[in-house]
Design a protein around this motif. Structure first.
Motif, PDB file in Angstrom:
ATOM      1  N   LEU A   1     -22.947  62.551   7.435  1.00  0.00           N
ATOM      2  CA  LEU A   1     -23.899  62.731   8.542  1.00  0.00           C
ATOM      3  C   LEU A   1     -24.557  61.396   8.906  1.00  0.00           C
ATOM      4  CD1 LEU A   1     -25.161  64.995  10.262  1.00  0.00           C
ATOM      5  CD2 LEU A   1     -27.075  64.939   8.659  1.00  0.00           C
ATOM      6  N   ILE A   2     -24.998  60.677   7.857  1.00  0.00           N
ATOM      7  CA  ILE A   2     -25.642  59.387   8.108  1.00  0.00           C
ATOM      8  C   ILE A   2     -24.647  58.445   8.769  1.00  0.00           C
ATOM      9  CG2 ILE A   2     -26.629  57.331   7.019  1.00  0.00           C
ATOM     10  CD1 ILE A   2     -27.778  59.193   4.893  1.00  0.00           C
ATOM     11  N   ALA A   3     -23.392  58.481   8.237  1.00  0.00           N
ATOM     12  CA  ALA A   3     -22.377  57.584   8.786  1.00  0.00           C
ATOM     13  C   ALA A   3     -22.206  57.839  10.279  1.00  0.00           C
ATOM     14  CB  ALA A   3     -21.061  57.787   8.063  1.00  0.00           C
ATOM     15  N   GLU A   4     -22.195  59.130  10.668  1.00  0.00           N
ATOM     16  CA  GLU A   4     -21.987  59.466  12.069  1.00  0.00           C
ATOM     17  C   GLU A   4     -23.127  58.951  12.934  1.00  0.00           C
ATOM     18  OE1 GLU A   4     -21.046  63.655  13.696  1.00  0.00           O
ATOM     19  OE2 GLU A   4     -19.553  62.901  12.277  1.00  0.00           O
ATOM     20  N   HIS A   5     -24.362  59.129  12.433  1.00  0.00           N
ATOM     21  CA  HIS A   5     -25.522  58.674  13.199  1.00  0.00           C
ATOM     22  C   HIS A   5     -25.546  57.165  13.351  1.00  0.00           C
ATOM     23  CE1 HIS A   5     -27.705  62.172  14.197  1.00  0.00           C
ATOM     24  NE2 HIS A   5     -27.589  62.640  12.981  1.00  0.00           N
ATOM     25  N   MET A   6     -24.975  56.483  12.340  1.00  0.00           N
ATOM     26  CA  MET A   6     -25.091  55.034  12.351  1.00  0.00           C
ATOM     27  C   MET A   6     -23.844  54.358  12.887  1.00  0.00           C
ATOM     28  SD  MET A   6     -26.954  54.696   8.687  1.00  0.00           S
ATOM     29  CE  MET A   6     -27.199  52.945   8.706  1.00  0.00           C
ATOM     30  N   ALA A   7     -22.888  55.164  13.373  1.00  0.00           N
ATOM     31  CA  ALA A   7     -21.616  54.574  13.782  1.00  0.00           C
ATOM     32  C   ALA A   7     -21.826  53.412  14.738  1.00  0.00           C
ATOM     33  CB  ALA A   7     -20.751  55.641  14.447  1.00  0.00           C
ATOM     34  N   GLY A   8     -21.197  52.311  14.423  1.00  0.00           N
ATOM     35  CA  GLY A   8     -21.249  51.143  15.301  1.00  0.00           C
ATOM     36  C   GLY A   8     -22.564  50.397  15.281  1.00  0.00           C
ATOM     37  N   GLU A   9     -23.445  50.790  14.383  1.00  0.00           N
ATOM     38  CA  GLU A   9     -24.793  50.215  14.409  1.00  0.00           C
ATOM     39  C   GLU A   9     -24.778  48.697  14.231  1.00  0.00           C
ATOM     40  OE1 GLU A   9     -28.994  50.867  12.060  1.00  0.00           O
ATOM     41  OE2 GLU A   9     -27.081  50.697  11.023  1.00  0.00           O
ATOM     42  N   THR A  10     -23.868  48.234  13.384  1.00  0.00           N
ATOM     43  CA  THR A  10     -23.843  46.787  13.157  1.00  0.00           C
ATOM     44  C   THR A  10     -23.158  46.053  14.310  1.00  0.00           C
ATOM     45  OG1 THR A  10     -21.804  47.078  11.940  1.00  0.00           O
ATOM     46  CG2 THR A  10     -23.835  46.913  10.632  1.00  0.00           C
ATOM     47  N   LEU A  11     -22.455  46.799  15.144  1.00  0.00           N
ATOM     48  CA  LEU A  11     -21.674  46.166  16.218  1.00  0.00           C
ATOM     49  C   LEU A  11     -22.391  46.182  17.559  1.00  0.00           C
ATOM     50  CD1 LEU A  11     -18.292  47.827  15.269  1.00  0.00           C
ATOM     51  CD2 LEU A  11     -19.050  45.518  14.702  1.00  0.00           C
ATOM     52  N   LEU A  12     -23.100  47.265  17.813  1.00  0.00           N
ATOM     53  CA  LEU A  12     -23.714  47.441  19.137  1.00  0.00           C
ATOM     54  C   LEU A  12     -25.083  46.782  19.191  1.00  0.00           C
ATOM     55  CD1 LEU A  12     -22.779  51.194  19.503  1.00  0.00           C
ATOM     56  CD2 LEU A  12     -21.938  49.355  20.975  1.00  0.00           C
ATOM     57  N   ASN A  13     -25.399  46.200  20.335  1.00  0.00           N
ATOM     58  CA  ASN A  13     -26.730  45.608  20.456  1.00  0.00           C
ATOM     59  C   ASN A  13     -27.779  46.696  20.715  1.00  0.00           C
ATOM     60  OD1 ASN A  13     -26.832  46.211  23.216  1.00  0.00           O
ATOM     61  ND2 ASN A  13     -25.998  44.240  23.806  1.00  0.00           N
ATOM     62  N   ALA A  14     -29.041  46.300  20.699  1.00  0.00           N
ATOM     63  CA  ALA A  14     -30.127  47.293  20.770  1.00  0.00           C
ATOM     64  C   ALA A  14     -30.062  48.080  22.066  1.00  0.00           C
ATOM     65  CB  ALA A  14     -31.471  46.573  20.653  1.00  0.00           C
ATOM     66  N   HIS A  15     -29.709  47.425  23.161  1.00  0.00           N
ATOM     67  CA  HIS A  15     -29.626  48.140  24.437  1.00  0.00           C
ATOM     68  C   HIS A  15     -28.482  49.157  24.400  1.00  0.00           C
ATOM     69  CE1 HIS A  15     -29.751  48.952  28.692  1.00  0.00           C
ATOM     70  NE2 HIS A  15     -28.452  48.689  28.746  1.00  0.00           N
ATOM     71  N   ALA A  16     -27.346  48.735  23.848  1.00  0.00           N
ATOM     72  CA  ALA A  16     -26.176  49.620  23.807  1.00  0.00           C
ATOM     73  C   ALA A  16     -26.451  50.841  22.929  1.00  0.00           C
ATOM     74  CB  ALA A  16     -24.969  48.850  23.286  1.00  0.00           C
ATOM     75  N   LEU A  17     -27.225  50.656  21.874  1.00  0.00           N
ATOM     76  CA  LEU A  17     -27.514  51.791  20.981  1.00  0.00           C
ATOM     77  C   LEU A  17     -28.322  52.882  21.682  1.00  0.00           C
ATOM     78  CD1 LEU A  17     -28.190  49.921  17.631  1.00  0.00           C
ATOM     79  CD2 LEU A  17     -26.352  51.553  18.076  1.00  0.00           C
ATOM     80  N   ARG A  18     -28.966  52.515  22.782  1.00  0.00           N
ATOM     81  CA  ARG A  18     -29.731  53.532  23.517  1.00  0.00           C
ATOM     82  C   ARG A  18     -28.876  54.284  24.542  1.00  0.00           C
ATOM     83  NH1 ARG A  18     -33.682  49.408  23.473  1.00  0.00           N
ATOM     84  NH2 ARG A  18     -33.235  48.843  25.630  1.00  0.00           N
ATOM     85  N   LYS A  19     -27.595  53.905  24.661  1.00  0.00           N
ATOM     86  CA  LYS A  19     -26.730  54.592  25.630  1.00  0.00           C
ATOM     87  C   LYS A  19     -26.187  55.860  24.991  1.00  0.00           C
ATOM     88  CE  LYS A  19     -25.327  50.394  27.982  1.00  0.00           C
ATOM     89  NZ  LYS A  19     -24.280  49.418  28.250  1.00  0.00           N
ATOM     90  N   HIS A  20     -26.338  56.961  25.704  1.00  0.00           N
ATOM     91  CA  HIS A  20     -25.952  58.224  25.083  1.00  0.00           C
ATOM     92  C   HIS A  20     -24.787  58.869  25.782  1.00  0.00           C
ATOM     93  CE1 HIS A  20     -28.983  58.188  22.105  1.00  0.00           C
ATOM     94  NE2 HIS A  20     -29.893  57.909  23.017  1.00  0.00           N
ATOM     95  N   GLY A  21     -24.015  59.492  24.966  1.00  0.00           N
ATOM     96  CA  GLY A  21     -22.832  60.299  25.174  1.00  0.00           C
ATOM     97  C   GLY A  21     -22.507  60.840  26.551  1.00  0.00           C
TER      98      GLY A  21
END
Ligand SMILES: Cc1ncc(COP(=O)(O)O)c(C=O)c1O
Length: 453
Positions: A25-45
């Protein structure tokens, strides 16, 4: 669970580059976290429109007679994509080199000239006669034109003024340019001089933005608003223009830009209403302040049924040619560093099509046929809703109608149980007249009538 890939093997496991993730579950929530920038992490599905379309397709593919009022493309009564045969013919006859070559960075000159007439109609001549300079730059669709304004006409961190009901991708275009959103109500709440324009709230918002910003910009999708089908009256348009002129004159240091998003205008009864109103206002003696820019974000996706060819233009109007030249330069540089040149083939084909009176007439006949499909569906839906006691928003033109409600998801789920698929958006339900057959109107009305309020 994380996927891993080592020396050509792929597999699944909790081990990942020296780090153990204990829970899938944690892995899914954090997917790409180290790769995506802060703005990209706010983009949703998933875009709601595409996910509800997928639900319609699933129902249809399982043999259910479902109503598709989800997508924003015009479909024929049999559910196939409506195409303007004159445009298709022109694309078929296009010489190979026009497929392959780049377009000039700002667009093919004859196309840019044509685009001014397609956007402004007869008012183009009146504006030019009055000494107004008109710029046009080719963009990848109307979306590209909107992007150019977001990237250049307000400062990063500023807010852009929209109506509270608007095309959802506006939010992404703006946040992608580091801009926020302020809104004013789509419809006035009490008695108003203008039934479809809340002038009081508009002026309040302009005043409050002027306290914080030295540039203000309004994006107005009119006529044939997505998602409601609303079109302002001529009086409403003139009131809005007058209000912007007054505001610009009062604060000459503050830049004022009005962007008319004309994505559906060629399916509206008053297709060139904005250009006509601009002429009327200035013919009546209003001054054109130096700090006022009027733009049209033009899309050829719907008017010429070339959604995938990505053709549009940004038209700019200002009394000083020097200002237009400077803007064209800035827009050109922005395009160059964002998408390079806009696609050439549609620019070539549209120019070819409209330079022949026969082909131009064939396009107009097809356009009229497609408009009639939309008008018939709208008239029928409004009549069915009235018969069922369902109150829809005013819907005048274009691809959509709108049912305002507090719990759109619940209403859409209820409709889906009757095999009627609509799109729940913020504040209501978008009904895609463009994608549903005439026979679907009664079913949409009945589904909405029985929905929980
Ligand atoms: C309101 C609105 N504006 C602009 C666009 C831009 O269209 P495109 O980029 O395909 O030309 C669309 C497309 O759906 C739209 O609905």
């Amino acid at each position: 669970m994380l996927r891993w890939r080592i020396l050509g093997q792929t597999g699944r496991g909790h081990e990942c580059v020296g780090r153990t993730i204990s829970s899938a579950l944690i892995a899914e929530h954090m997917a790409g976290e180290t790769l995506l920038n802060a703005h990209a992490l706010r983009k949703h599905g998933n875009d709601a429109i595409f996910s509800w379309f997928a639900r319609y397709q699933k129902a249809r593919d399982s043999g259910i007679d479902a109503v598709n009022a989800t997508v924003g493309s015009l479909l024929e009564e049999d559910g196939s994509l409506a195409t303007n045969s004159a445009v298709v013919e022109s694309v078929r006859n296009c010489p190979p080199v026009e497929f392959s070559a780049y377009a000039p960075l700002r667009g093919l000159p004859r196309f840019l000239d044509l685009s001014k007439s397609l956007a402004l109609g007869d008012a183009r001549q009146s504006l030019e006669n009055a000494g107004i300079s008109i710029g046009s730059i080719a963009t990848p669709g109307g979306s590209g034109a909107l992007y150019l304004t977001a990237a250049n006409l307000v400062e990063r961190g500023h807010s852009v003024l929209l109506r509270d009901r608007h095309w959802a991708p506006y939010d992404g275009f703006l946040s992608g340019s580091d801009l926020s959103i302020e809104t004013w109500p789509l419809l006035p709440s009490g008695d108003s001089q203008y039934p479809y324009f809340d002038l009081t709230s508009f002026e309040e918002k302009i005043s409050s933005l002027k306290m914080k910003q030295d540039k203000i910009m309004i994006w107005l999708n009119d006529p044939a608003h997505n998602p409601t089908g609303l079109s302002l009256t001529a009086e409403g348009r003139i009131a809005l223009l007058d209000s912007m002129i007054t505001s610009a004159l009062a604060d000459p240091e503050i830049g004022h830009t009005l962007v008319i998003d004309a994505a559906y205008s060629l399916y509206a009864d008053d297709a060139y209403g904005w250009a006509d109103s601009i002429v009327e206002v200035f013919d009546n003696g209003s001054p054109w302040p130096e700090n006022l820019l009027l733009c049209f974000a033009v899309s050829f996706s719907k008017s010429h049924t070339i959604y995938g060819m990505r053709n549009g233009v940004l038209i700019s109007l200002h009394p000083e040619q020097e200002v237009i030249d400077r803007l064209q330069n800035v827009f050109g540089v922005t395009g160059r560093s964002t998408w390079s040149a806009a696609p050439r083939i549609g620019q070539y084909c549209l120019t070819d099509l409209h330079s022949s009176p026969e082909q131009g007439a064939a396009w107009a006949t097809e356009c009229e046929r497609l408009k009639k499909i939309l008008d018939n569906r709208r008239i029928t839906l409004l009549a069915n809703c009235e018969a069922e006691g369902v109150i829809l928003n005013p819907a005048h033109d274009g691809f959509f109608a709108w049912f305002e409600c507090d719990q759109p998801e619940i209403v859409a789920e209820h409709c889906a149980k009757q095999d009627v698929f609509v799109v729940p958006l913020e504040g209501g339900i978008r009904i895609g007249l463009c994608s549903m057959p005439l026979t679907g109107c009664e079913r949409v009305a009945k589904a909405l009538a029985s929905a929980p309020r």
